[in-house]
Design an enzyme around this catalytic site. Structure first.
Site, PDB file in Angstrom:
ATOM      1  N   THR A  36       0.844  -1.183   0.000  1.00  0.00           N
ATOM      2  CA  THR A  36       0.000   0.000   0.000  1.00  0.00           C
ATOM      3  C   THR A  36       0.884   1.240   0.000  1.00  0.00           C
ATOM      4  O   THR A  36       2.066   1.197   0.321  1.00  0.00           O
ATOM      5  CB  THR A  36      -0.944   0.011   1.210  1.00  0.00           C
ATOM      6  OG1 THR A  36      -0.192  -0.237   2.407  1.00  0.00           O
ATOM      7  CG2 THR A  36      -2.033  -1.032   1.073  1.00  0.00           C
ATOM      8  N   HIS A  37       0.286   2.377  -0.370  1.00  0.00           N
ATOM      9  CA  HIS A  37       1.076   3.587  -0.616  1.00  0.00           C
ATOM     10  C   HIS A  37       1.892   4.005   0.607  1.00  0.00           C
ATOM     11  O   HIS A  37       3.060   4.374   0.488  1.00  0.00           O
ATOM     12  CB  HIS A  37       0.146   4.728  -1.036  1.00  0.00           C
ATOM     13  CG  HIS A  37      -0.541   4.480  -2.336  1.00  0.00           C
ATOM     14  ND1 HIS A  37       0.051   4.753  -3.545  1.00  0.00           N
ATOM     15  CD2 HIS A  37      -1.759   3.971  -2.620  1.00  0.00           C
ATOM     16  CE1 HIS A  37      -0.792   4.424  -4.525  1.00  0.00           C
ATOM     17  NE2 HIS A  37      -1.881   3.945  -3.983  1.00  0.00           N
ATOM     18  N   GLY A  38       1.269   3.953   1.788  1.00  0.00           N
ATOM     19  CA  GLY A  38       1.996   4.367   2.987  1.00  0.00           C
ATOM     20  C   GLY A  38       3.231   3.522   3.233  1.00  0.00           C
ATOM     21  O   GLY A  38       4.285   4.046   3.611  1.00  0.00           O
TER      22      GLY A  38
END
Length: 445
Positions: free
Chosen positions: A403-405
């Site tokens: 995921t982006h984080g």
């Protein structure tokens, strides 16, 4: 020698070619959509989305570029653990990779803070203003024209983004620039000029140092020369392709913002004609219903009111952590193994151990971070990542390895644990916590 599983070599030039194709396609979209209105606009958007899905967004080259970086990361981690006993070695190698549009966004916000920094009158205005439309007043201030130009340039590149950006109804930064003001002021307070360049260079050097260290250790092993050579090849693939992982989402959101601006012109016409009470009422219509409202100049106000009420109820619900496509909710718990007593279990997504003050945030616009804080929130998407330059750790309730984080945490060198159930309620704002991003747990100290 037990080798890496070989796959066909990917050409790093693919990345720049795909990005150029996307930028050219976006420019063409803006030209084509400009003269359209009414039913023709809706038909065009419907067709363009279908083409986007069939074209380079989900095409073989695009997926090859994404998967090459992901596969290289997995192979490096597997082999370094097998050969050297080292966990998550790729995390350090991923720092300051070139071409990551999301991490560039955070670093360029540091540069934007540097553009504002020389003008005390502008800083005072930004500290005091409560207006969303702050750009109009800037030119009257000393340095205000320069600051407005700098903010406008940033918004030209990143203004389509916001927290929760996959929801087209959310206000984009270009629509509400005031959202960025706390971040700009925080960067001025927390960092010296030139922080963006220093931070990127530090990450690049740490990555290169890690690569040298791994290769030197590998060369001491049986078949060490071959192992080192193959590892170096995988590291090159990793650093060439990993940054592209973030670009397709940027491309999608860019195109959707073009659609949104065109559709809001139609909403404005409906509002002026008295068909709807406010422009945002169209957000409660499905695409086909919106199209029909434009064609018939009628809409059911009771339908819109009912959906507004339903939305307010949905926003208060806590969704299950896992739900299948059949609607089945699945529950479970982490195998805690040897975790310290009282530790909150999660997924290790970015290596390192760090301690600091927890800042529990549910809304990005409420961010008041100090350098060295640890961000604790429900989830992050690209719209949240400009906050990452101010923190040294990340804890989220939702997330996964890609995921982006998690991706940006690795590139910035932040210890990060995601998937920590009820983190924003179990961890209190201001508490001191320890984040173990190598093993995947959080301790409240």
């Amino acid at each position: 020698m037990q080798e890496f599983h070989r796959q066909p070599e990917a050409d790093p030039a693919i990345v720049s070619e795909l990005i150029q194709q996307s930028e050219d396609a976006l420019d063409l979209l803006k030209q084509q959509i400009r003269p359209l209105s009414g039913a023709a606009l809706f038909a065009f958007i419907r067709e363009d989305i279908a083409k986007m899905k069939q074209g380079n967004l989900f095409g073989s080259q695009n997926m090859q570029a994404i998967l090459t970086g992901m596969n290289a990361r997995n192979r490096v981690n597997e082999k370094m653990y097998e050969w050297l006993g080292e966990k998550n070695a790729a995390d350090t190698l991923l720092q300051s990779v070139p071409g990551n549009i999301t991490s560039q966004m955070g670093l360029e916000l540091l540069d934007l803070a540097d553009a504002v920094r020389p003008y005390p009158e502008v800083i005072t205005f930004l500290q005091q203003t409560k207006k969303d439309d702050l750009m109009a007043e800037l030119p009257s201030l000393n340095g205000g024209r320069q600051v407005r130009e700098a903010i406008s340039a940033y918004l030209e590149k990143y203004g389509m983004r916001c927290a929760g950006e996959i929801d087209i109804t959310r206000s984009r930064w270009a629509e509400k620039p005031s959202t960025l003001i706390p971040l700009i002021l925080g960067n001025i307070k927390n960092f010296a000029p030139g922080e963006a360049a220093r931070r990127f260079e530090q990450g690049r050097q740490e990555s290169e140092q890690k690569e040298r260290e791994l290769l030197n250790r590998l060369e001491q092993l049986p078949d060490g020369k071959e192992k080192a050579a193959e590892t170096q090849r995988q590291i090159r693939l990793l650093r060439s392709f990993a940054g592209y992982r973030e670009y397709p989402k940027y491309n999608i959101v860019s195109r959707f913002f073009v659609y949104k601006k065109a559709l809001l012109h139609e909403a404005e016409k409906l509002f002026r004609a008295g068909v709807i009470r406010e422009k945002e009422d169209v957000f409660y219509l499905r695409f086909e219903e919106f199209c029909q409202a434009v064609e018939t100049q009628t809409v059911d106000p009771e339908l819109i009111q009912r959906r507004k009420e339903e939305q307010s109820i949905y926003e208060k619900r806590s969704p299950p952590r896992l739900i299948t496509s059949e609607g089945e909710c699945i529950s479970g718990a982490y195998l805690k193994g040897d975790l310290p007593a009282g530790a909150l279990a999660g997924l290790a997504v970015s290596s390192g151990i760090t301690e600091g003050r927890a800042r529990v945030l549910l809304h990005m616009e409420n961010a008041k971070l100090e350098k060295g804080d640890i961000l604790v929130t429900t989830f992050t998407d690209p719209g949240w990542t400009p906050l990452f330059v101010s923190v040294k750790g990340l804890v989220t309730e939702v997330g996964g390895l890609m995921t982006h984080g998690a991706v940006i945490a690795r590139e910035y060198g932040l210890a990060a644990v995601v998937g920590v159930e009820n983190a924003t309620t179990l961890i209190k704002d201001g508490q001191r916590i320890r984040v173990n991003g190598t093993e995947g747990y959080v301790e409240i100290l």
